[in-house]
Write an enzyme that holds these catalytic residues in place. Structure first.
Site, mmCIF file in Angstrom:
data_model
loop_
_atom_site.group_PDB
_atom_site.id
_atom_site.type_symbol
_atom_site.label_atom_id
_atom_site.label_comp_id
_atom_site.label_asym_id
_atom_site.label_seq_id
_atom_site.Cartn_x
_atom_site.Cartn_y
_atom_site.Cartn_z
ATOM 1 N N GLU A 152 -15.089 -56.144 18.078
ATOM 2 C CA GLU A 152 -15.720 -56.758 19.245
ATOM 3 C C GLU A 152 -14.669 -57.387 20.167
ATOM 4 O O GLU A 152 -13.753 -58.060 19.713
ATOM 5 C CB GLU A 152 -16.685 -57.849 18.769
ATOM 6 C CG GLU A 152 -17.358 -58.639 19.886
ATOM 7 C CD GLU A 152 -18.107 -59.851 19.373
ATOM 8 O OE1 GLU A 152 -19.079 -60.254 20.033
ATOM 9 O OE2 GLU A 152 -17.723 -60.411 18.319
ATOM 10 N N LYS A 208 -25.066 -56.443 23.530
ATOM 11 C CA LYS A 208 -25.340 -57.354 22.419
ATOM 12 C C LYS A 208 -26.601 -58.179 22.687
ATOM 13 O O LYS A 208 -26.730 -58.819 23.734
ATOM 14 C CB LYS A 208 -24.131 -58.267 22.217
ATOM 15 C CG LYS A 208 -24.211 -59.185 21.001
ATOM 16 C CD LYS A 208 -22.912 -59.972 20.908
ATOM 17 C CE LYS A 208 -22.881 -60.932 19.735
ATOM 18 N NZ LYS A 208 -21.613 -61.703 19.719
ATOM 19 N N CYS A 244 -21.482 -58.309 15.867
ATOM 20 C CA CYS A 244 -21.128 -59.641 15.376
ATOM 21 C C CYS A 244 -22.352 -60.489 15.007
ATOM 22 O O CYS A 244 -22.992 -60.256 13.991
ATOM 23 C CB CYS A 244 -20.234 -60.335 16.403
ATOM 24 S SG CYS A 244 -19.265 -61.715 15.699
#
Length: 261
Positions: free
Chosen positions: A40, A113, A148
């Site tokens: 990321e 995300k 994440c």
């Protein structure tokens, strides 16, 4: 199916441009793999850029990271999950956006995300959240995309499995202080979704936050096939994709779901 997870070191001593060039070289060197994955926000560091996000934003179509990663995927002849960048999307704001390239270098998927970290600071207030559940069809498997902090939300991974995912790919910039959670959650997602998990983090320190490293490959039964250490490393593993269907047939827990259907 051969996978390579590039656990890249990210720190302020190396410029984003220099790191892009270095990452492209590392991708090209993995030409024997089917799928290569980067972490990321590896160009800037997930914790290093909060104060100047707009300055680091780029286009997922033709920004500097996309151009170099497209060329690297093509030259290596691999599928490339190029980790995530800061995307400038006009009036919609900034997104933490992952890029997936096919072996011709074509950008085939982007994922914004959904779960933004920071509670009342950082990306949680500086960036916009994505909404779409995203998968990509590779020759050997369907990958489901997450990033994440998404790892803490099992509902997303159930949605990815319902969309056909057999391999869950999770680039991250996970802090060393919560490394135990990283390993535990990666294994949990594999067990509950009966899928391979490829979780790749960064090494080094950025924004004053030591990174966990310890990228990990977990099989559908929750067994750890490979795990990196804390430093920069390339983690490689061979996946038997038939193991996903065998696990789901021999232990059909997914068919026994009552809630969420």
């Amino acid at each position: 199916m051969r996978v390579s997870l590039i656990q890249l070191a990210v720190d302020a001593a190396e410029s984003p441009d220099a790191r892009r060039e270095r990452a492209a070289g590392l991708v090209r060197a993995e030409s024997g793999s089917d799928l290569v994955v980067l972490p990321e926000m590896w160009t800037t560091g997930a914790f290093a850029c909060a104060g100047h996000l707009p300055d680091e934003a780029e286009s997922p179509a033709d920004g500097p990271t996309a151009r170099l990663m497209s060329a690297a995927a093509r030259e290596a002849g691999v599928w490339l999950h190029a980790g995530s960048i800061i995307e400038q999307a006009g009036a919609d704001g900034l997104f933490n956006t992952s890029l997936v390239f096919d072996p011709s270098g074509r950008l085939v998927r982007t994922y914004r995300k959904i779960h933004l970290f920071g509670f009342d600071e950082g990306e949680a207030v500086l960036m916009s959240a994505g909404r779409d559940v995203v998968t990509a069809q590779l020759p050997e498997t369907v990958i489901g995309l997450a990033t994440c902090y998404d790892l803490r939300f099992p509902e997303l991974f159930r949605a990815l499995v319902d969309a056909g995912a057999e391999t869950l790919v999770i680039p991250a910039g996970w802090p060393a202080a919560r490394r135990a959670h990283w390993t535990l959650l990666a294994r949990a997602r594999a067990v509950e979704d009966q899928a391979y998990v490829l979780a790749v983090g960064t090494a080094g320190t950025n924004g004053g936050v030591e990174q966990a490293g310890h990228s990990i490959v977990v099989d559908p039964w929750g067994e750890v096939l490979a795990e990196a250490g804390p430093g920069e490393e390339i983690l490689r593993a061979d996946l038997d994709m038939a193991r996903v269907s065998r696990t789901r047939e021999e232990f059909p827990a997914l068919r026994n779901r009552v809630l969420g259907r």
